[in-house]
Design an enzyme around this catalytic site. Structure first.
Site, PDB file in Angstrom:
ATOM      1  N   GLU A   1       0.844  -1.193   0.000  1.00  0.00           N
ATOM      2  CA  GLU A   1       0.000   0.000   0.000  1.00  0.00           C
ATOM      3  C   GLU A   1       0.882   1.246   0.000  1.00  0.00           C
ATOM      4  OE1 GLU A   1      -2.831  -0.103   3.169  1.00  0.00           O
ATOM      5  OE2 GLU A   1      -3.710  -1.992   2.542  1.00  0.00           O
TER       6      GLU A   1
ATOM      7  N   HIS B   1      -8.235   1.209   1.630  1.00  0.00           N
ATOM      8  CA  HIS B   1      -8.018   1.107   3.080  1.00  0.00           C
ATOM      9  C   HIS B   1      -8.907   2.103   3.828  1.00  0.00           C
ATOM     10  CE1 HIS B   1      -4.808  -0.415   6.111  1.00  0.00           C
ATOM     11  NE2 HIS B   1      -5.969  -0.237   6.717  1.00  0.00           N
TER      12      HIS B   1
END
Length: 525
Positions: free
Chosen positions: A260, A278
């Site tokens: 990420e 997220h």
């Protein structure tokens, strides 16, 4: 006044809480790695979210740092072993965004069941593909929870309200807790074979990494739908892509990824796949909650010693801290005494409590004993890194709680096993506040432990105290306190005396040369 740095964007209420507790706070989000490293030495506390990386390199520069507080659950961006070795408490806020994350998992279950994102894109592009998006109901389906902790239990509650059947795989889930939640506890293989939907709610550890591996995905029920709002790395992403393409997995929705920010991922563009960036904790309420909680927890620690939601030391509430403080001082003194007496030859240690001490939380007392004991190895040891240092040294630690009534209303005893046999010291509190040694090496001796002291083991014989006093007087060493203990008349005796000046090696050698002296050690508290 303690000083805290908020290095990530955080709700303003966090800074307000720090200031209200008498803590100086600087808000500096967006610092580069080098900029943060240049100033971190000025701070006692560091409040972060996910952007700041608390690395070993940063911790080495954090010369005054006592606590790192993560506003959120995940601490993948904190090197916890390095923080523990440095003596820095690492806290998170596991409950502030639990509802938000659980609701996101439920939302993604609906989305993957009804293909809502795909239907939205199709409709807004001018199509009307009503027959293309044939979804499934949640009612009556079996939901398999991998992880039934705080967030997983909330998901279970919501799913039961949707009239789903809920089964759960969690090694830490007790049968009693499963009944309370209204779920069926099952083995992982059973869950994979039965679940129509699978949601994951577990941290990423060596045991949970790729829990949905290629092999486990192949064991799932054909047509299963999978949701992950927990941690990237719990699912083999390449294997999931292949399972989606083959039709074995009917749909998957991921809020977290191995890497990420996930700007490129093998799953992107795969039919039946839904992705969010997220967002599990991204609600206004959750961000306010975690900011408030992290500020309150860090303030408690810096101002009162209270420890809440720490990942590398026992919790100690702000209410417990004042009551335990004198016990922890006593425990640290006893640990330090036994460490200085025995040295580095300890194989295991037992910490025993009785009387009033037996009713208290034993973990902080044990941590304080180890903090004192481990000072023979390191001068930077504290309650955070002492247990890790003890474990690294292979030291076996045992806690014993006695219900019996002894000679004192409260007692803490520390026994160290050595090649020469067990060595024990014990202490109590006078007036529930003042630590006092009451026994050393099996002999009764009552004294405070403070400053510079000298321990002497000698033969109990007339004239010894006079010779010792003369030796100290000739060296211009003033005696503060003087306490004696002995096993029997004419047998072994011990003496503890505090002095007003540092005792050098030469004086110790002169004392050791006195008739009847068996051992001499300088002590410092």
């Amino acid at each position: 006044m303690p000083k805290v740095l908020i290095s990530d964007s955080m709700d303003p209420k966090a800074a307000e809480i720090f200031r209200a507790n008498g803590i100086e706070v600087d808000e500096k989000p967006g610092l580069s790695k080098d900029e943060l490293k240049a100033i971190i030495g000025d701070y006692d506390g560091l409040a972060i979210r996910s952007a700041t990386k608390v690395t070993k390199e940063l911790l080495e520069a954090a010369t005054n740092l006592k606590v790192v507080g993560r506003a959120g659950i995940g601490v993948d961006n904190v090197d916890i072993p390095a923080a523990s070795a440095k003596g820095v408490v690492v806290m998170n806020t596991p409950f502030g965004n639990s509802i938000t994350t659980a609701e996101h998992a439920i939302a993604l279950m609906f989305a993957v069941a009804r293909e809502l994102p795909q239907a939205d894109v199709s409709t807004q592009s001018g199509k009307w593909e009503k027959n293309r998006f044939m979804g499934v109901e949640l009612t009556g389906k079996t939901l398999g929870l991998i992880g039934a902790g705080n967030i997983g239990s909330i998901v279970a509650e919501r799913a039961l309200g949707l009239r789903m059947r809920v089964i759960a795989y969690d090694p830490f889930l007790t049968p009693e807790r499963a009944i309370d939640l209204g779920v069926e506890k099952v083995a992982l293989a059973d869950l994979l074979a039965r679940a129509d939907f699978i949601t994951l709610h577990t941290p990423l550890t060596d045991q949970t990494r790729n829990v949905l591996s290629r092999e486990n995905l192949a064991r799932t029920k054909k047509g299963v739908r999978i949701v992950n709002c927990a941690r990237g790395g719990l699912i083999d992403e390449v294997a999931l892509k292949e399972a989606l393409e083959s039709g074995h997995v009917a749909g998957a929705a991921l809020d977290v990824f191995v890497e990420e920010p996930a700007k490129a991922n093998p799953l992107f563009g795969t039919p039946g796949f839904i992705a969010t960036p997220h967002l599990g904790a991204s609600t206004t309420e959750a961000q306010v909650n975690v900011a408030i909680q992290v500020a309150e927890q860090m303030s408690d620690y810096l101002m009162t010693g209270g420890v809440t939601n720490a990942l590398n030391m026992p919790s100690l509430s702000a209410e417990e801290a004042p009551k335990l403080k004198p016990y922890m001082e006593l425990a640290q003194q006893l640990g330090s005494l036994i460490g200085q007496l025995v040295g580095r030859h300890i194989t295991n240690v037992a910490i025993e409590v009785e009387g009033a001490a037996a009713d208290l939380n034993p973990k902080p007392i044990t941590g304080a004993v180890l903090a004192g004991l481990m000072r023979v190895y390191s001068d930077t040891v504290n309650m955070v890194n002492a247990p890790f240092l003890a474990k690294a040294r292979g030291l076996d630690v045992r806690e014993v709680r006695h219900d019996r009534e002894g000679d004192y209303h409260t007692l803490v005893r520390v026994t160290a096993n050595t090649p020469d046999g067990p060595k024990s010291v014990a202490g109590t509190l006078f007036g529930n506040a003042k630590p006092r040694l009451v026994e050393m090496l099996g002999m009764g001796i009552e004294t405070e432990l403070f400053g510079e002291m000298i321990y002497i083991a000698n033969d109990d014989a007339p004239g010894f105290i006079g010779r010792l006093g003369s030796t100290l007087g000739e060296a211009a060493i003033n005696i503060g306190t003087f306490q004696l203990g002995r096993r029997s008349a004419g047998g072994e005796a011990v003496l503890l005396l505090s002095v007003d000046h540092h005792v050098d090696r030469g004086l110790l050698e002169r004392i050791k040369a006195l008739p009847g002296v068996r051992e001499v050690k300088p002590l410092r508290f």
